[in-house]
Design a protein around this motif. Structure first.
Motif, PDB file in Angstrom:
ATOM      1  N   GLU A  18       0.815  -1.216   0.000  1.00  0.00           N
ATOM      2  CA  GLU A  18       0.000   0.000   0.000  1.00  0.00           C
ATOM      3  C   GLU A  18       0.850   1.268   0.000  1.00  0.00           C
ATOM      4  O   GLU A  18       0.406   2.317  -0.471  1.00  0.00           O
ATOM      5  CB  GLU A  18      -0.955   0.016   1.203  1.00  0.00           C
ATOM      6  N   LYS A  22       0.098   2.791  -5.431  1.00  0.00           N
ATOM      7  CA  LYS A  22      -0.618   3.872  -6.122  1.00  0.00           C
ATOM      8  C   LYS A  22       0.335   4.714  -6.967  1.00  0.00           C
ATOM      9  O   LYS A  22       0.037   5.033  -8.130  1.00  0.00           O
ATOM     10  CB  LYS A  22      -1.370   4.765  -5.137  1.00  0.00           C
ATOM     11  N   SER A  23       1.466   5.076  -6.387  1.00  0.00           N
ATOM     12  CA  SER A  23       2.431   5.900  -7.121  1.00  0.00           C
ATOM     13  C   SER A  23       2.936   5.165  -8.358  1.00  0.00           C
ATOM     14  O   SER A  23       3.123   5.772  -9.417  1.00  0.00           O
ATOM     15  CB  SER A  23       3.618   6.259  -6.226  1.00  0.00           C
ATOM     16  N   LEU A  25       1.302   2.726 -10.100  1.00  0.00           N
ATOM     17  CA  LEU A  25       0.239   2.610 -11.107  1.00  0.00           C
ATOM     18  C   LEU A  25      -0.040   3.946 -11.787  1.00  0.00           C
ATOM     19  O   LEU A  25      -0.374   3.992 -12.974  1.00  0.00           O
ATOM     20  CB  LEU A  25      -1.034   2.054 -10.466  1.00  0.00           C
ATOM     21  N   ASP A  26       0.107   5.043 -11.061  1.00  0.00           N
ATOM     22  CA  ASP A  26      -0.005   6.368 -11.676  1.00  0.00           C
ATOM     23  C   ASP A  26       1.094   6.602 -12.700  1.00  0.00           C
ATOM     24  O   ASP A  26       0.927   7.391 -13.635  1.00  0.00           O
ATOM     25  CB  ASP A  26       0.092   7.462 -10.597  1.00  0.00           C
ATOM     26  N   LYS A  44      -4.093  -2.328   2.342  1.00  0.00           N
ATOM     27  CA  LYS A  44      -5.000  -1.697   1.376  1.00  0.00           C
ATOM     28  C   LYS A  44      -4.571  -1.891  -0.085  1.00  0.00           C
ATOM     29  O   LYS A  44      -5.142  -1.276  -0.980  1.00  0.00           O
ATOM     30  CB  LYS A  44      -5.105  -0.195   1.679  1.00  0.00           C
ATOM     31  N   THR A  45      -3.586  -2.753  -0.317  1.00  0.00           N
ATOM     32  CA  THR A  45      -3.084  -2.938  -1.676  1.00  0.00           C
ATOM     33  C   THR A  45      -4.189  -3.275  -2.664  1.00  0.00           C
ATOM     34  O   THR A  45      -4.301  -2.654  -3.725  1.00  0.00           O
ATOM     35  CB  THR A  45      -2.009  -4.057  -1.709  1.00  0.00           C
ATOM     36  N   SER A  47      -7.510  -2.890  -2.556  1.00  0.00           N
ATOM     37  CA  SER A  47      -8.496  -1.826  -2.797  1.00  0.00           C
ATOM     38  C   SER A  47      -7.898  -0.694  -3.632  1.00  0.00           C
ATOM     39  O   SER A  47      -8.596  -0.089  -4.465  1.00  0.00           O
ATOM     40  CB  SER A  47      -9.025  -1.284  -1.465  1.00  0.00           C
ATOM     41  N   ILE A  48      -6.617  -0.410  -3.443  1.00  0.00           N
ATOM     42  CA  ILE A  48      -5.954   0.619  -4.256  1.00  0.00           C
ATOM     43  C   ILE A  48      -5.876   0.170  -5.706  1.00  0.00           C
ATOM     44  O   ILE A  48      -6.193   0.932  -6.632  1.00  0.00           O
ATOM     45  CB  ILE A  48      -4.547   0.936  -3.701  1.00  0.00           C
ATOM     46  N   VAL A  49      -5.475  -1.072  -5.918  1.00  0.00           N
ATOM     47  CA  VAL A  49      -5.385  -1.603  -7.290  1.00  0.00           C
ATOM     48  C   VAL A  49      -6.759  -1.589  -7.953  1.00  0.00           C
ATOM     49  O   VAL A  49      -6.897  -1.213  -9.123  1.00  0.00           O
ATOM     50  CB  VAL A  49      -4.806  -3.033  -7.282  1.00  0.00           C
ATOM     51  N   SER A  51      -9.095   0.389  -7.592  1.00  0.00           N
ATOM     52  CA  SER A  51      -9.534   1.747  -7.938  1.00  0.00           C
ATOM     53  C   SER A  51      -9.025   2.177  -9.322  1.00  0.00           C
ATOM     54  O   SER A  51      -9.494   3.176  -9.862  1.00  0.00           O
ATOM     55  CB  SER A  51      -9.061   2.743  -6.870  1.00  0.00           C
ATOM     56  N   PHE A  52      -8.089   1.434  -9.881  1.00  0.00           N
ATOM     57  CA  PHE A  52      -7.576   1.701 -11.226  1.00  0.00           C
ATOM     58  C   PHE A  52      -8.310   0.801 -12.222  1.00  0.00           C
ATOM     59  O   PHE A  52      -8.067  -0.406 -12.280  1.00  0.00           O
ATOM     60  CB  PHE A  52      -6.070   1.440 -11.287  1.00  0.00           C
TER      61      PHE A  52
END
Length: 256
Positions: A18, A22-23, A25-26, A44-45, A47-49, A51-52
């Motif tokens: 986590e 995010k950084s 994938l951005d 939270k890995t 849920s973050i993934v 979201s993409f």
């Protein structure tokens, strides 16, 4: 070579990333396909993934690094693969070079990419990391990870090999405890790798190999020029080697 533009699949294997995912994938919006293979993260890995919307998430039980990478390869639609870890970042120059490389007339089967090792937010210049390079970009139809290696994976390449000019930025060290845990985990996997090859535990190697690693990286590979950072990294790398032999002795003793 086919004049049609080559498509690129970016593959990432994760476990509790986590802090980084995010950084990353951005940062890889230039890919034609992005696949994250997650081995049961508890943070939270996932849920973050999720979201993409342009990222495909696959949950797959972790056995070892080689198996996980080869599984990820089999999920990719495209022949050209960029394998990147969650704690790595691409510069704009490297992204451009990757696209150029896979569309070149003199394309190689696999490319080494050099890495810049970051100690927290500053660059580690020596300590054995100054020449660190790894296969990250390759044509999967001509490459496969060697199943005899379970950690520090070895890519078997059928065809020409080249190196890219620009480097990956590797944010491997965030804290002492985090890096120590990582080195411990590597040591355990290496012990099991040696056991599978029938290698017997040796008290002499358990003593001398870590010492050699420490002195080699600190003196021969100029770790002392990194100051306190060099002391920490060289010690923890030697610690991983110590754990390797300690675990091998433990496993072997339990089987007697």
């Amino acid at each position: 070579m086919n004049s049609e533009k080559q498509k690129l699949s970016v593959l990432i294997i994760t476990l509790n990333e986590e802090q980084h995912i995010k950084s990353l994938l951005d940062d890889i919006d230039f890919a034609d396909e992005i696949i994250v293979v997650d081995s049961c993260s508890t943070d939270k890995t996932v849920s973050i993934v999720e979201s993409f919307k342009n990222v495909k998430l696959i949950r797959h039980r972790f056995v070892d690094y080689t198996s996980q990478r080869n599984f990820a390869l089999d999920q990719a639609k495209n022949s050209w693969i960029l394998f990147i870890d969650a704690d790595e970042r691409l510069t704009p120059e490297l992204k451009s070079e990757i696209v150029t490389a896979i569309n070149s007339e003199n394309v190689a089967s696999a490319y080494f990419i050099y890495r810049i090792f970051m100690f927290k937010n500053s660059r580690l210049k020596f300590s054995g990391w100054q020449t660190d390079k790894i296969f990250r970009l390759f044509d999967k139809s001509k490459c496969r990870y060697n199943e005899e290696r379970t950690v520090h994976e070895k890519l078997i390449v059928n065809g020409p090999i080249a190196s890219l000019k620009h480097k990956i930025i590797h944010f491997s060290y965030s804290s002492y405890e985090d890096y120590k845990s990582k080195m411990y985990h590597y040591g355990i996997l290496k012990a099991n790798e040696k056991l599978a090859k029938g290698i017997k535990p040796s008290f002499l190697l358990q003593l001398l190999h870590p010492l050699y690693t420490l002195l080699y990286q600190f003196i021969i590979r100029f770790g002392f020029l990194d100051g306190r950072k060099g002391v920490i990294i060289c010690y923890l790398n030697a610690y991983s080697v110590y754990i390797r032999y300690k675990e091998l002795r433990t496993i072997t003793s339990s089987k007697i």
